[in-house]
Structures are given as structure tokens and as C-alpha cells.
Design a protein around this motif. Sequence first.
Motif, PDB file in Angstrom:
ATOM      1  N   ALA A   1      16.410  45.877  23.727  1.00 15.17           N
ATOM      2  CA  ALA A   1      15.788  45.991  25.045  1.00 15.17           C
ATOM      3  C   ALA A   1      14.300  46.239  24.881  1.00 15.17           C
ATOM      4  CB  ALA A   1      16.432  47.127  25.833  1.00 15.17           C
ATOM      5  N   GLY A   2      13.527  45.532  25.658  1.00 16.97           N
ATOM      6  CA  GLY A   2      12.079  45.663  25.585  1.00 16.97           C
ATOM      7  C   GLY A   2      11.514  46.014  26.937  1.00 16.97           C
ATOM      8  N   PRO A   3      10.196  46.025  27.064  1.00 17.11           N
ATOM      9  CA  PRO A   3       9.562  46.435  28.304  1.00 17.11           C
ATOM     10  C   PRO A   3       9.924  45.540  29.501  1.00 17.11           C
ATOM     11  CG  PRO A   3       7.953  46.196  26.537  1.00 17.11           C
ATOM     12  CD  PRO A   3       9.266  45.741  26.010  1.00 17.11           C
ATOM     13  N   ALA A   4      10.255  44.280  29.256  1.00 21.77           N
ATOM     14  CA  ALA A   4      10.588  43.391  30.367  1.00 21.77           C
ATOM     15  C   ALA A   4      12.009  43.629  30.885  1.00 21.77           C
ATOM     16  CB  ALA A   4      10.440  41.934  29.944  1.00 21.77           C
ATOM     17  N   ASP A   5      12.832  44.353  30.094  1.00 17.72           N
ATOM     18  CA  ASP A   5      14.202  44.630  30.521  1.00 17.72           C
ATOM     19  C   ASP A   5      14.184  45.815  31.487  1.00 17.72           C
ATOM     20  OD1 ASP A   5      15.051  42.679  28.801  1.00 17.72           O
ATOM     21  OD2 ASP A   5      15.523  44.063  27.196  1.00 17.72           O
ATOM     22  N   ASN A   6      14.992  45.702  32.555  1.00 20.97           N
ATOM     23  CA  ASN A   6      15.111  46.855  33.446  1.00 20.97           C
ATOM     24  C   ASN A   6      16.439  46.830  34.180  1.00 20.97           C
ATOM     25  OD1 ASN A   6      14.610  44.893  35.336  1.00 20.97           O
ATOM     26  ND2 ASN A   6      12.548  45.559  35.799  1.00 20.97           N
ATOM     27  N   VAL A   7      16.682  47.852  34.950  1.00 25.72           N
ATOM     28  CA  VAL A   7      17.970  48.028  35.614  1.00 25.72           C
ATOM     29  C   VAL A   7      18.165  46.956  36.676  1.00 25.72           C
ATOM     30  CG1 VAL A   7      19.356  49.575  37.040  1.00 25.72           C
ATOM     31  CG2 VAL A   7      18.010  50.496  35.139  1.00 25.72           C
ATOM     32  N   LEU A   8      19.312  46.291  36.582  1.00 28.18           N
ATOM     33  CA  LEU A   8      19.716  45.301  37.584  1.00 28.18           C
ATOM     34  C   LEU A   8      20.679  45.921  38.586  1.00 28.18           C
ATOM     35  CD1 LEU A   8      19.844  42.339  38.602  1.00 28.18           C
ATOM     36  CD2 LEU A   8      21.729  42.003  36.980  1.00 28.18           C
TER      37      LEU A   8
ATOM     38  N   ALA B   1      17.250  41.198  30.844  1.00 28.75           N
ATOM     39  CA  ALA B   1      15.962  40.500  30.866  1.00 28.75           C
ATOM     40  C   ALA B   1      16.119  39.369  31.874  1.00 28.75           C
ATOM     41  CB  ALA B   1      15.626  39.961  29.483  1.00 28.75           C
ATOM     42  N   THR B   2      15.283  39.340  32.885  1.00 28.54           N
ATOM     43  CA  THR B   2      15.389  38.324  33.931  1.00 28.54           C
ATOM     44  C   THR B   2      14.483  37.145  33.589  1.00 28.54           C
ATOM     45  OG1 THR B   2      15.801  40.041  35.557  1.00 28.54           O
ATOM     46  CG2 THR B   2      15.136  37.889  36.407  1.00 28.54           C
ATOM     47  N   PRO B   3      15.048  35.936  33.529  1.00 27.87           N
ATOM     48  CA  PRO B   3      14.216  34.764  33.242  1.00 27.87           C
ATOM     49  C   PRO B   3      13.158  34.540  34.324  1.00 27.87           C
ATOM     50  CG  PRO B   3      16.546  34.240  33.009  1.00 27.87           C
ATOM     51  CD  PRO B   3      16.463  35.590  33.654  1.00 27.87           C
ATOM     52  N   LYS B   4      12.048  33.987  33.929  1.00 27.47           N
ATOM     53  CA  LYS B   4      10.962  33.695  34.855  1.00 27.47           C
ATOM     54  C   LYS B   4      11.470  32.790  35.980  1.00 27.47           C
ATOM     55  CE  LYS B   4       6.301  31.923  35.094  1.00 27.47           C
ATOM     56  NZ  LYS B   4       5.167  31.379  34.370  1.00 27.47           N
ATOM     57  N   GLY B   5      11.089  33.126  37.210  1.00 31.25           N
ATOM     58  CA  GLY B   5      11.450  32.314  38.363  1.00 31.25           C
ATOM     59  C   GLY B   5      12.761  32.703  39.033  1.00 31.25           C
ATOM     60  N   TRP B   6      13.447  33.699  38.485  1.00 32.68           N
ATOM     61  CA  TRP B   6      14.721  34.144  39.053  1.00 32.68           C
ATOM     62  C   TRP B   6      14.500  35.411  39.869  1.00 32.68           C
ATOM     63  CZ3 TRP B   6      19.480  31.743  38.737  1.00 32.68           C
ATOM     64  CH2 TRP B   6      19.533  30.616  37.904  1.00 32.68           C
ATOM     65  N   THR B   7      15.173  35.518  41.008  1.00 30.18           N
ATOM     66  CA  THR B   7      15.106  36.687  41.880  1.00 30.18           C
ATOM     67  C   THR B   7      16.327  37.565  41.617  1.00 30.18           C
ATOM     68  OG1 THR B   7      13.938  35.428  43.578  1.00 30.18           O
ATOM     69  CG2 THR B   7      15.054  37.442  44.292  1.00 30.18           C
ATOM     70  N   ARG B   8      16.086  38.855  41.428  1.00 31.25           N
ATOM     71  CA  ARG B   8      17.156  39.836  41.192  1.00 31.25           C
ATOM     72  C   ARG B   8      17.536  40.444  42.532  1.00 31.25           C
ATOM     73  NH1 ARG B   8      16.221  42.391  35.904  1.00 31.25           N
ATOM     74  NH2 ARG B   8      16.747  44.373  36.819  1.00 31.25           N
ATOM     75  N   ASP B   9      18.836  40.610  42.761  1.00 30.35           N
ATOM     76  CA  ASP B   9      19.278  41.228  44.013  1.00 30.35           C
ATOM     77  C   ASP B   9      20.532  42.045  43.757  1.00 30.35           C
ATOM     78  OD1 ASP B   9      19.371  41.150  47.194  1.00 30.35           O
ATOM     79  OD2 ASP B   9      21.395  40.839  46.429  1.00 30.35           O
TER      80      ASP B   9
ATOM     81  N   ASP C   1      28.172  43.239  42.345  1.00 32.44           N
ATOM     82  CA  ASP C   1      27.207  44.262  41.963  1.00 32.44           C
ATOM     83  C   ASP C   1      25.770  43.758  41.916  1.00 32.44           C
ATOM     84  OD1 ASP C   1      28.860  46.723  41.410  1.00 32.44           O
ATOM     85  OD2 ASP C   1      29.939  45.188  40.279  1.00 32.44           O
ATOM     86  N   ALA C   2      25.573  42.505  41.544  1.00 37.91           N
ATOM     87  CA  ALA C   2      24.218  41.950  41.499  1.00 37.91           C
ATOM     88  C   ALA C   2      24.290  40.435  41.414  1.00 37.91           C
ATOM     89  CB  ALA C   2      23.443  42.494  40.300  1.00 37.91           C
ATOM     90  N   VAL C   3      23.219  39.797  41.863  1.00 33.96           N
ATOM     91  CA  VAL C   3      23.064  38.353  41.724  1.00 33.96           C
ATOM     92  C   VAL C   3      21.638  38.061  41.287  1.00 33.96           C
ATOM     93  CG1 VAL C   3      24.828  37.703  43.421  1.00 33.96           C
ATOM     94  CG2 VAL C   3      22.466  38.019  44.176  1.00 33.96           C
ATOM     95  N   LEU C   4      21.475  36.933  40.624  1.00 36.99           N
ATOM     96  CA  LEU C   4      20.161  36.400  40.313  1.00 36.99           C
ATOM     97  C   LEU C   4      20.174  34.952  40.788  1.00 36.99           C
ATOM     98  CD1 LEU C   4      21.003  38.284  37.576  1.00 36.99           C
ATOM     99  CD2 LEU C   4      18.601  37.851  37.193  1.00 36.99           C
TER     100      LEU C   4
ATOM    101  N   VAL D   1      23.228  37.653  27.148  1.00 36.56           N
ATOM    102  CA  VAL D   1      23.054  38.218  25.802  1.00 36.56           C
ATOM    103  C   VAL D   1      22.063  39.377  25.760  1.00 36.56           C
ATOM    104  CG1 VAL D   1      23.778  36.081  24.663  1.00 36.56           C
ATOM    105  CG2 VAL D   1      21.328  36.564  24.954  1.00 36.56           C
ATOM    106  N   THR D   2      21.273  39.559  26.811  1.00 32.15           N
ATOM    107  CA  THR D   2      20.360  40.706  26.854  1.00 32.15           C
ATOM    108  C   THR D   2      20.909  41.842  27.699  1.00 32.15           C
ATOM    109  OG1 THR D   2      19.091  39.847  28.741  1.00 32.15           O
ATOM    110  CG2 THR D   2      18.319  39.253  26.518  1.00 32.15           C
ATOM    111  N   ALA D   3      22.086  41.671  28.289  1.00 29.25           N
ATOM    112  CA  ALA D   3      22.674  42.716  29.135  1.00 29.25           C
ATOM    113  C   ALA D   3      22.996  43.951  28.300  1.00 29.25           C
ATOM    114  CB  ALA D   3      23.941  42.203  29.826  1.00 29.25           C
ATOM    115  N   ARG D   4      22.670  45.091  28.859  1.00 25.08           N
ATOM    116  CA  ARG D   4      22.950  46.370  28.228  1.00 25.08           C
ATOM    117  C   ARG D   4      23.578  47.293  29.253  1.00 25.08           C
ATOM    118  NH1 ARG D   4      21.881  43.340  24.894  1.00 25.08           N
ATOM    119  NH2 ARG D   4      20.432  43.488  23.160  1.00 25.08           N
ATOM    120  N   TRP D   5      24.584  48.065  28.823  1.00 21.22           N
ATOM    121  CA  TRP D   5      25.204  49.090  29.649  1.00 21.22           C
ATOM    122  C   TRP D   5      24.782  50.438  29.107  1.00 21.22           C
ATOM    123  CZ3 TRP D   5      28.104  53.180  28.070  1.00 21.22           C
ATOM    124  CH2 TRP D   5      28.719  53.939  29.067  1.00 21.22           C
ATOM    125  N   ALA D   6      24.578  51.395  29.992  1.00 20.49           N
ATOM    126  CA  ALA D   6      24.280  52.763  29.564  1.00 20.49           C
ATOM    127  C   ALA D   6      24.794  53.735  30.608  1.00 20.49           C
ATOM    128  CB  ALA D   6      22.774  52.954  29.379  1.00 20.49           C
ATOM    129  N   PRO D   7      25.187  54.951  30.186  1.00 19.23           N
ATOM    130  CA  PRO D   7      25.505  55.978  31.169  1.00 19.23           C
ATOM    131  C   PRO D   7      24.243  56.264  31.981  1.00 19.23           C
ATOM    132  CG  PRO D   7      25.963  56.744  28.926  1.00 19.23           C
ATOM    133  CD  PRO D   7      25.314  55.407  28.824  1.00 19.23           C
TER     134      PRO D   7
END
Length: 192
Positions: A20-27, A44-52, A63-66, A176-182
Motif C-alpha cells: 500500500a502506498g500514498p495513493a491507496d486509501n479507504v474505499l 488503489a483507484t485507477p485514474k478516471g474511476w469514481t469511488r462511491d 459496500d462500494a462501487v467504482l 490485487v491492491t485491495a487490503r483489509w484491516a481492522p
Amino acid sequence: MRRVLWVPAFCLFAVQAHAAGPADNVLARGARDGTAPAWAVTVATPKGWTRDCCTYARAIGVDAVLYQGEWSGKPQRVMVLNVTPRKLPTLTAEVQADRKRYLQHDPAGKVSGIAVRNQAMPCQASVYRGSDHVDDVVVFCDPGQASGIRLSWSMAFDDADPTRRGLLDDFMRVVVTARWAPDAGASPRHGS
């Protein structure tokens, strides 16, 4: 029924997970549920994709869509995240149950498996080629027994969509960049 597109495994899954890097964040986030701790899923959200997580995702019960561009309300070309309680004993059993449900709904459909390389958790993918010319890719990931949950990612395509290769590449980058955490700070609502 889910929809998925058949694509040879060698062209989809060259992407490997990275730390996980700086571009990764909670979805999405979820509250504690019984013995399952509160959780957060980052991607990590690809460029041009909207997170919801809270408008369209909540409206369709996930739980979420892109998605790219404007929200169309159609399932095609939308990445979907579902976080569900662990029901079956193994990830393989989860995948087999999903395949069985799919083929019961579409006996003429075709199913194949593909490799997924998420280094944070095991994942297994299925590609469904529907008799109605709508295809799906579905990926189940297991963040571990202590999480109490499993993740599923899915994306549907019209089988003749000329942009499906690029869409599938973006989909796999997310998976492949998805991460789960408590998540000690999670509220009952999902966040982003």
C-alpha cells in the motif's frame, strides 16, 4: 445473476499486488458485527474511476462501487465490492458455491477460473460467459479467519464491448491492491 466476460488468463493478470502506498486509501468501512471486528478496505483507484460507498453503492445494496463517467444505473462496466460474513469453511468452497449458483441460473453459461496475485490475502477468480451475451468476472478474497468476513469483487461486460480489455486491466489493478484491516474508528455506516 452476475455477468462476466471470458478473457484468456494471460492477458488479464500480469498485474501483481504491491505494498500500500500514498495513493491507496479507504474505499469502504464496516462496523463490528458479533465476533467480526470493524474493518476497512483500501484500494488503489485507477485514474478516471469514481469511488462511491454511500450514494449509488448504498442504493444498490453493496459496500462500494467504482465507475467511469456518469452513473448509468446499469451493472455493466461497474466494479462492485461486497463484504459478507464468512459462511463457508474455505475460499474454494465459496467459489464453488458461486459457480454452482451461476450455472443453475444459466445452464448454458460457461465458467473458467483465473489466477489472482494479491499478496495481502488469497483470492480466487471466476470468469462467467453468459448465454445472454453479458459476461462477468468475480473474485473472492479471504482476509483471514480473524476478520470474520470475505470480500467479493465483480464486474459485468457486454460480451462485444470493445473496451473490455482495458476495463479488466483496471479491475484487476483494484483487486490485487485491495487490503483489509481492522478499523477501530469505524461507525455503522460505510465510509470513504
